[in-house]
Design an enzyme around this catalytic site. Sequence first.
Site, PDB file in Angstrom:
ATOM      1  N   GLY A 132      52.537  54.524  26.751  1.00  0.00           N
ATOM      2  CA  GLY A 132      51.667  53.782  27.337  1.00  0.00           C
ATOM      3  C   GLY A 132      51.963  52.294  27.803  1.00  0.00           C
ATOM      4  N   SER A 186      45.542  46.145  35.428  1.00  0.00           N
ATOM      5  CA  SER A 186      46.170  46.453  34.229  1.00  0.00           C
ATOM      6  C   SER A 186      45.142  46.962  33.001  1.00  0.00           C
ATOM      7  CB  SER A 186      46.869  45.234  33.648  1.00  0.00           C
ATOM      8  OG  SER A 186      46.069  44.197  33.350  1.00  0.00           O
ATOM      9  N   GLY A 187      43.886  46.680  33.051  1.00  0.00           N
ATOM     10  CA  GLY A 187      43.007  46.927  32.287  1.00  0.00           C
ATOM     11  C   GLY A 187      42.795  48.735  31.847  1.00  0.00           C
ATOM     12  N   CYS A 193      39.724  43.644  25.360  1.00  0.00           N
ATOM     13  CA  CYS A 193      40.450  42.711  25.965  1.00  0.00           C
ATOM     14  C   CYS A 193      39.446  41.488  26.480  1.00  0.00           C
ATOM     15  CB  CYS A 193      41.379  43.245  27.116  1.00  0.00           C
ATOM     16  SG  CYS A 193      40.279  44.200  28.203  1.00  0.00           S
ATOM     17  N   GLN A 205      38.313  41.435  36.244  1.00  0.00           N
ATOM     18  CA  GLN A 205      39.542  42.358  35.358  1.00  0.00           C
ATOM     19  C   GLN A 205      40.595  42.969  36.438  1.00  0.00           C
ATOM     20  OE1 GLN A 205      35.752  43.406  32.397  1.00  0.00           O
ATOM     21  NE2 GLN A 205      37.721  44.263  32.029  1.00  0.00           N
ATOM     22  N   HIS A 223      43.293  39.018  33.167  1.00  0.00           N
ATOM     23  CA  HIS A 223      41.893  38.893  33.450  1.00  0.00           C
ATOM     24  C   HIS A 223      41.211  37.531  33.355  1.00  0.00           C
ATOM     25  CE1 HIS A 223      41.917  43.038  32.600  1.00  0.00           C
ATOM     26  NE2 HIS A 223      41.408  43.408  31.625  1.00  0.00           N
TER      27      HIS A 223
END
Length: 342
Positions: free
Chosen positions: A10, A159-160, A129, A156, A242
């Site tokens: 991942g 990528s989150g 995060c 955000q 973020h």
Amino acid sequence: MKIAIVGASGAVGQEFLRTLDQQNFPIDELLLFGSSRSAGRTYTYRGKEIIVKELTRNADDFKGVEIAFASAGAGTSREYADVITANGTLMIDNSSAFRMDADVPLVVPEVNGMDAFDTPRNIIANPNCTTIQMVVALKPINDISPIRRVHVSTYQAASGAGASAMAELLEQHAQLTRGEEPTVEKFAYQLAYNVIPQIDVFTDNGYTKEEMKMYHETKKIMHAPSLEVSATCVRVPVMRAHSEAIWVETEQPVSLEDARQALEKAEGIVMLDDPANKQYPMPLDIADKDPVYVGRLRKDLTCDRGLSFWIVGDQIKKGAALNAVQIAQYLIANGWKSKAVR
């Protein structure tokens, strides 16, 4: 040390590989685990090819592993935690599975590093995060005067939501450029040229689960049950890093000079705050960097005990892999002894 990464294929798993190398983490043997789909893939680490093993119920796979960094989702963490920790392996888990469990520490080393030594279940939880980067910036101010309230709006990045979400944002831009209908799978709506004021599902109080994570996790990390946090979390068409606009109210007034000096001295923070020269943190500049960047520091016009500021941090690094690795580094630097059975 013998180290494992669970969820190696991942986005965060791949960042673990890069971060461990960048941090020169002491590794003699590295094991990679993944789902049946990922099993058999090969990744190179420090010049050596490592084949991903399928994660199974065989606890012997983790025998002798001192630390396992897990980032395979909450369901996988819950299902396999007993397997991973059966032989004394310390599991540093990046999912939400155990964050609010009373017998699992929730750790950001710059804020509450010593909590990492209290691990009755051999599990340490890595916070959300957005919470990680916020509490890093709150800590220096809280040390001057305890913070009563925090209001935060997050911005955000894709990528989150993982590597596939980042790919979808790129594809949406390409599709729209070609005059095609954009693919919408990872988000509720098209993210390209848009912002979406929803991250995760809504709860009964009108806040999303992401917003409630910030509420609960901040209190636990900062050992401040009376600290109030109100968050609005927004997805923006940015690839990585973020951003957060934060308002804090302290018990006693904190001067801008004292706040700035504390932030400049704080571990894990870089002040980038020169509005006259248009100097402030932006995700385009902060992506792939380790620290939390702070700017736009100013007094809150609505409250004499209030401060406002803006922060940016890389969600995959400090918001995930780097913080987990820093937890391990903190433990090692402060005399931690592994319980792993060889």
